[in-house]
Design a protein around this motif. Structure first.
Motif, PDB file in Angstrom:
ATOM      1  N   HIS A  62     -10.665 -37.283  38.559  1.00 19.36           N
ATOM      2  CA  HIS A  62     -10.505 -36.055  39.339  1.00 19.36           C
ATOM      3  C   HIS A  62     -11.722 -35.835  40.233  1.00 19.36           C
ATOM      4  N   PRO A  63     -11.526 -35.366  41.465  1.00 20.68           N
ATOM      5  CA  PRO A  63     -12.649 -35.213  42.399  1.00 20.68           C
ATOM      6  C   PRO A  63     -13.661 -34.145  42.024  1.00 20.68           C
ATOM      7  N   ASP A  64     -13.378 -33.290  41.054  1.00 19.01           N
ATOM      8  CA  ASP A  64     -14.392 -32.299  40.670  1.00 19.01           C
ATOM      9  C   ASP A  64     -15.233 -32.767  39.489  1.00 19.01           C
ATOM     10  N   ARG A  65     -15.054 -34.015  39.067  1.00 19.23           N
ATOM     11  CA  ARG A  65     -15.895 -34.559  38.006  1.00 19.23           C
ATOM     12  C   ARG A  65     -17.347 -34.603  38.486  1.00 19.23           C
ATOM     13  N   PHE A  66     -18.284 -34.422  37.609  1.00 16.82           N
ATOM     14  CA  PHE A  66     -19.730 -34.407  37.878  1.00 16.82           C
ATOM     15  C   PHE A  66     -20.136 -33.184  38.706  1.00 16.82           C
ATOM     16  N   ASP A  67     -19.254 -32.217  38.916  1.00 20.54           N
ATOM     17  CA  ASP A  67     -19.586 -31.011  39.688  1.00 20.54           C
ATOM     18  C   ASP A  67     -20.087 -31.347  41.082  1.00 20.54           C
ATOM     19  N   GLY A  68     -19.534 -32.382  41.690  1.00 22.25           N
ATOM     20  CA  GLY A  68     -20.023 -32.675  43.029  1.00 22.25           C
ATOM     21  C   GLY A  68     -19.336 -33.818  43.737  1.00 22.25           C
ATOM     22  N   GLY A  69     -18.163 -34.241  43.292  1.00 18.94           N
ATOM     23  CA  GLY A  69     -17.453 -35.269  44.031  1.00 18.94           C
ATOM     24  C   GLY A  69     -16.913 -36.411  43.216  1.00 18.94           C
ATOM     25  N   GLY A  70     -17.137 -36.420  41.905  1.00 14.84           N
ATOM     26  CA  GLY A  70     -16.534 -37.403  41.035  1.00 14.84           C
ATOM     27  C   GLY A  70     -16.897 -38.838  41.385  1.00 14.84           C
ATOM     28  N   LEU A  71     -15.995 -39.757  41.000  1.00 17.21           N
ATOM     29  CA  LEU A  71     -16.215 -41.175  41.265  1.00 17.21           C
ATOM     30  C   LEU A  71     -16.264 -41.472  42.756  1.00 17.21           C
ATOM     31  N   ASP A  72     -15.617 -40.620  43.568  1.00 15.55           N
ATOM     32  CA  ASP A  72     -15.663 -40.806  45.021  1.00 15.55           C
ATOM     33  C   ASP A  72     -17.109 -40.795  45.506  1.00 15.55           C
ATOM     34  N   ALA A  73     -17.877 -39.828  45.023  1.00 20.02           N
ATOM     35  CA  ALA A  73     -19.265 -39.687  45.457  1.00 20.02           C
ATOM     36  C   ALA A  73     -20.199 -40.657  44.737  1.00 20.02           C
ATOM     37  N   HIS A 507     -10.018 -45.391  42.192  1.00 25.31           N
ATOM     38  CA  HIS A 507      -9.988 -46.843  42.039  1.00 25.31           C
ATOM     39  C   HIS A 507     -11.236 -47.533  42.590  1.00 25.31           C
ATOM     40  N   ARG A 508     -11.758 -47.063  43.687  1.00 25.88           N
ATOM     41  CA  ARG A 508     -12.798 -47.789  44.417  1.00 25.88           C
ATOM     42  C   ARG A 508     -14.027 -48.066  43.552  1.00 25.88           C
ATOM     43  N   PHE A 509     -14.486 -47.089  42.797  1.00 24.46           N
ATOM     44  CA  PHE A 509     -15.680 -47.245  41.974  1.00 24.46           C
ATOM     45  C   PHE A 509     -15.555 -48.461  41.069  1.00 24.46           C
ATOM     46  N   PHE A 510     -14.409 -48.612  40.412  1.00 22.40           N
ATOM     47  CA  PHE A 510     -14.224 -49.707  39.470  1.00 22.40           C
ATOM     48  C   PHE A 510     -13.768 -50.990  40.153  1.00 22.40           C
ATOM     49  N   ASP A 511     -13.059 -50.875  41.277  1.00 24.10           N
ATOM     50  CA  ASP A 511     -12.619 -52.081  41.982  1.00 24.10           C
ATOM     51  C   ASP A 511     -13.805 -52.933  42.426  1.00 24.10           C
ATOM     52  N   ARG A 514     -15.294 -54.658  39.312  1.00 29.20           N
ATOM     53  CA  ARG A 514     -14.552 -55.780  38.719  1.00 29.20           C
ATOM     54  C   ARG A 514     -14.497 -56.974  39.679  1.00 29.20           C
ATOM     55  N   TRP A 515     -14.531 -56.730  40.995  1.00 35.58           N
ATOM     56  CA  TRP A 515     -14.598 -57.823  41.970  1.00 35.58           C
ATOM     57  C   TRP A 515     -16.005 -58.422  42.033  1.00 35.58           C
ATOM     58  N   LYS A 516     -16.957 -57.729  41.439  1.00 31.45           N
ATOM     59  CA  LYS A 516     -18.362 -58.124  41.418  1.00 31.45           C
ATOM     60  C   LYS A 516     -18.956 -58.195  42.824  1.00 31.45           C
ATOM     61  N   ILE A 517     -18.597 -57.204  43.652  1.00 31.49           N
ATOM     62  CA  ILE A 517     -19.155 -57.116  45.003  1.00 31.49           C
ATOM     63  C   ILE A 517     -19.964 -55.842  45.200  1.00 31.49           C
ATOM     64  N   ALA A 518     -20.183 -55.092  44.108  1.00 27.69           N
ATOM     65  CA  ALA A 518     -20.894 -53.818  44.229  1.00 27.69           C
ATOM     66  C   ALA A 518     -22.316 -54.000  44.733  1.00 27.69           C
ATOM     67  N   TYR A 555     -23.109 -52.314  36.823  1.00 25.32           N
ATOM     68  CA  TYR A 555     -21.726 -52.785  36.760  1.00 25.32           C
ATOM     69  C   TYR A 555     -20.983 -52.122  35.601  1.00 25.32           C
ATOM     70  N   LEU A 556     -21.714 -51.762  34.565  1.00 24.97           N
ATOM     71  CA  LEU A 556     -21.147 -50.998  33.453  1.00 24.97           C
ATOM     72  C   LEU A 556     -21.951 -49.723  33.268  1.00 24.97           C
ATOM     73  N   TRP A 557     -21.324 -48.719  32.691  1.00 26.18           N
ATOM     74  CA  TRP A 557     -22.028 -47.479  32.375  1.00 26.18           C
ATOM     75  C   TRP A 557     -22.888 -47.671  31.127  1.00 26.18           C
ATOM     76  N   PRO A 558     -23.984 -46.947  31.032  1.00 26.06           N
ATOM     77  CA  PRO A 558     -24.702 -46.914  29.756  1.00 26.06           C
ATOM     78  C   PRO A 558     -23.960 -46.030  28.761  1.00 26.06           C
ATOM     79  N   ILE A 559     -23.947 -46.432  27.524  1.00 25.40           N
ATOM     80  CA  ILE A 559     -23.435 -45.538  26.480  1.00 25.40           C
ATOM     81  C   ILE A 559     -24.449 -44.413  26.320  1.00 25.40           C
ATOM     82  N   PRO A 560     -23.989 -43.167  26.241  1.00 27.53           N
ATOM     83  CA  PRO A 560     -24.945 -42.048  26.137  1.00 27.53           C
ATOM     84  C   PRO A 560     -25.953 -42.262  25.017  1.00 27.53           C
TER      85      PRO A 560
END
Length: 576
Positions: A62-73, A507-511, A514-518, A555-560
């Motif tokens: 959802h775009p309101d995740r992280f209180d500022g734009g979610g995975l989009d940002a 999708h973009r954040f994870f795409d 997984r393509w390993k082009i980040a 490429y992966l998130w840290p576990i909290p």
């Protein structure tokens, strides 16, 4: 940090009530203090408990995740808000990801709902349901459990699998992470098992609940991830014990065939299709699909009643938006080609930098609000242009109002994706029937095209057909691709089509990972556009917005840290 504990911390049992409205089986929720015995002795309470597991299915995208734009940002799609604060999107944009302060929502919310699913399955046999309803809802719960495990998998790699167990505070809770392969196999198995007991399409009062198509589509997605370079032998693990947790130990091209076949199951069912309408206007179907509660391509969605939630996040300030989400980057805008299907970098495309919005891919104007976009405004509920320009005809060179560059948007764009053209965020009398999409048929076509292209020596007619179907619905004319493309050229086209078609859907954040082009897409200066109104017309100047920094550990998130601190058995991801 949210004080609601994760599953690993063993949340106290609570039941979630769902107000059943005519528009949707999923409405607002409220907690009660009812115990398990009371809940599962009453059929209404039991069903409401299951409905509560549905309530979080869209949280991660959802775009309101992280209180500022979610995975989009957090990706190369958008610039978020509250850029002076330390939040998760800022950490990913600036390369400062830290397990001590990163949000724990993916871990906490997913495991919370996995536990709820296990509680439901534990008590279902004694519920006051018919045999048919027990069978169907058991399948729904197993899919939902798999759904939340996939959210964990895409964020962290392999995670502890809990099976059907419901642990108490005194139990020895498993903290050893299962391998990536074990997690993939578990999710796929759960999807296949659940699918046996569900219809391809859910109708009437069951519309919006898990279907066979949702099960097969999640299977398609997880197998596509499993076949992708990051996980298919390309892990970035820095320690031997982390390698099987973060991916397969060796690459196997045959995994692409598994992903292809999974997508084909949905395609060959003939129950879903793209919503195509190029008669009303080119690409109208791409606009319309996001405003409808029901469509032939909506496979799984976060159901809701009439709403204007996205208008309240993405419209300009003059439409009453006070808590916005993110603002698109110029790089995303320039990824959209022309209406003739050619990229703007092609000399034959007809692109004119002095008139950058003319004759663009019809999805462009259905994705961006740019200078002079016509959108409605109250109280007139009439369309007015959005003035984003700096007015150079004014002696003080003042910007044109609160929507302008540097005042309302730092990039020169607002998001138009999924917005209803007739809805104003601050006008109570306008709503859309939108449900937030989580799986669309367009994704299945792109999953199929990508997997088949990667496993063949060169793209065949089936790959072309799937990609061209997306381009046809987009309203491109001609929509056909150049013949004779090789695997690499087709790969670039498919990756760009995913970028355009699925923008702002999570999708973009994870795409790119997984393509390993980040390391390329997430490691560069991001830009916007500054429109300036002069007596001769409007000019557009490219401006720097933010330098994104990417490190391989991201490429992966840290576990909290709050979780890994509880046990040395819970291994942290590489680089953290």
């Amino acid at each position: 940090m949210d004080k609601v504990l994760s599953f690993i911390s063993l949340i106290l049992f609570s039941v979630v009530f769902v107000c059943c409205k005519k528009e949707s089986f999923l409405g607002k929720t409220k907690s009660t203090d009812l115990d398990e015995k009371t809940v599962f002795a009453d059929s209404a309470y039991t069903m409401n408990f299951l409905n509560g597991i549905y309530s979080d299915i869209g949280f991660s995208v959802h775009p309101d995740r992280f209180d500022g734009g979610g995975l989009d940002a957090a990706s190369d799609e958008s610039e978020g808000v509250a850029s002076g604060s330390v939040n998760t999107y800022i950490q990913f944009a600036t390369g400062t990801v830290n397990p001590a302060i990163i949000t724990d929502d993916a871990w906490r919310i997913s495991y919370t709902n996995i536990r709820r699913a296990n509680i439901y399955l534990k008590h279902l046999a004694g519920a006051n349901f018919s045999k048919e309803l027990k069978t169907r809802t058991k399948a729904e719960a197993r899919f939902l459990r798999a759904w939340y495990y996939f959210i964990l998998l895409e964020h962290y790699g392999g995670v502890p699998l809990m099976g059907d167990s419901v642990y108490s505070a005194d139990d020895n809770v498993p903290r050893v992470r299962n391998t990536f392969e074990e997690c993939v196999n578990y999710i796929v198995s759960e999807c296949d098992t659940a699918a046996k007991y569900l219809d391809w399409v859910r109708v009437a009062e069951n519309y919006g609940r898990v279907s066979k198509a949702a099960c097969k589509s999640l299977k398609s997605r997880v197998l596509l991830y499993a076949a992708s370079p990051l996980f298919n032998g390309g892990q970035v693990a820095d320690r031997a014990e982390l390698k099987p947790i973060t991916g397969y130990l060796s690459a196997d091209p045959a995994r692409w065939k598994l992903a292809e076949d999974a997508a084909l199951e949905v395609m060959n069912s003939n129950n879903y299709s793209l919503l195509i309408d190029n008669t009303t206007e080119p690409g109208f179907g791409f606009y319309q699909v996001f405003t409808l509660r029901k469509s032939p391509e909506l496979i799984f969605a976060r159901m809701q009643g009439p709403n204007r939630e996205l208008e309240g996040l993405w419209q300009p300030p003059t439409r009453g938006v006070s808590n916005p989400a993110a603002y698109p980057y110029l790089e995303l805008a320039e990824a959209f080609g022309m209406s003739n299907g050619l990229p703007i970098t092609d000399p034959a495309s007809g692109y004119d930098a002095a008139h950058p919005y003319s004759n663009r891919d019809p999805r462009f104007n259905n994705t961006f609000i740019r200078d002079q976009t016509l959108i409605v405004r109250r109280p007139e509920i009439t369309k007015f242009p959005v003035n984003i320009y700096i007015d150079a005809t004014d002696p003080g060179r003042v910007s044109s109002g609160q929507d302008a560059i540097y005042k309302g948007t730092p990039t020169g764009f607002y998001t138009n994706k999924m917005l209803n053209r007739d809805v104003v965020s601050d006008w109570f009398n306008t709503n859309t029937n939108r449900c937030f999409p989580l799986i669309r048929y367009a994704e299945i076509l792109l999953n199929f095209a990508e997997a088949r292209n990667e496993r063949l020596s060169a793209p065949d007619v089936e790959v072309y057909k799937a990609v061209e179907e997306i381009r046809k619905r987009a309203g491109l004319n001609p929509y056909n691709l150049q013949t004779g493309l090789n695997t690499s050229s087709m790969r670039a086209i498919i990756q760009n089509e995913r970028r355009l078609e699925l923008a702002f859907e999570g999708h973009r954040f994870f795409d790119v990972r997984r393509w390993k082009i980040a390391e390329m897409t997430e490691n560069r200066q991001m830009h916007g556009t500054e429109p300036t109104k002069t007596a001769a017309g409007t000019t557009f100047r490219t401006i720097a917005v933010r330098k994104h920094i990417f490190e391989k550990r991201m490429y992966l998130w840290p576990i909290p840290l709050s979780e890994v601190s509880k046990s040395t058995q819970l291994l942290q991801n590489p680089g953290y």
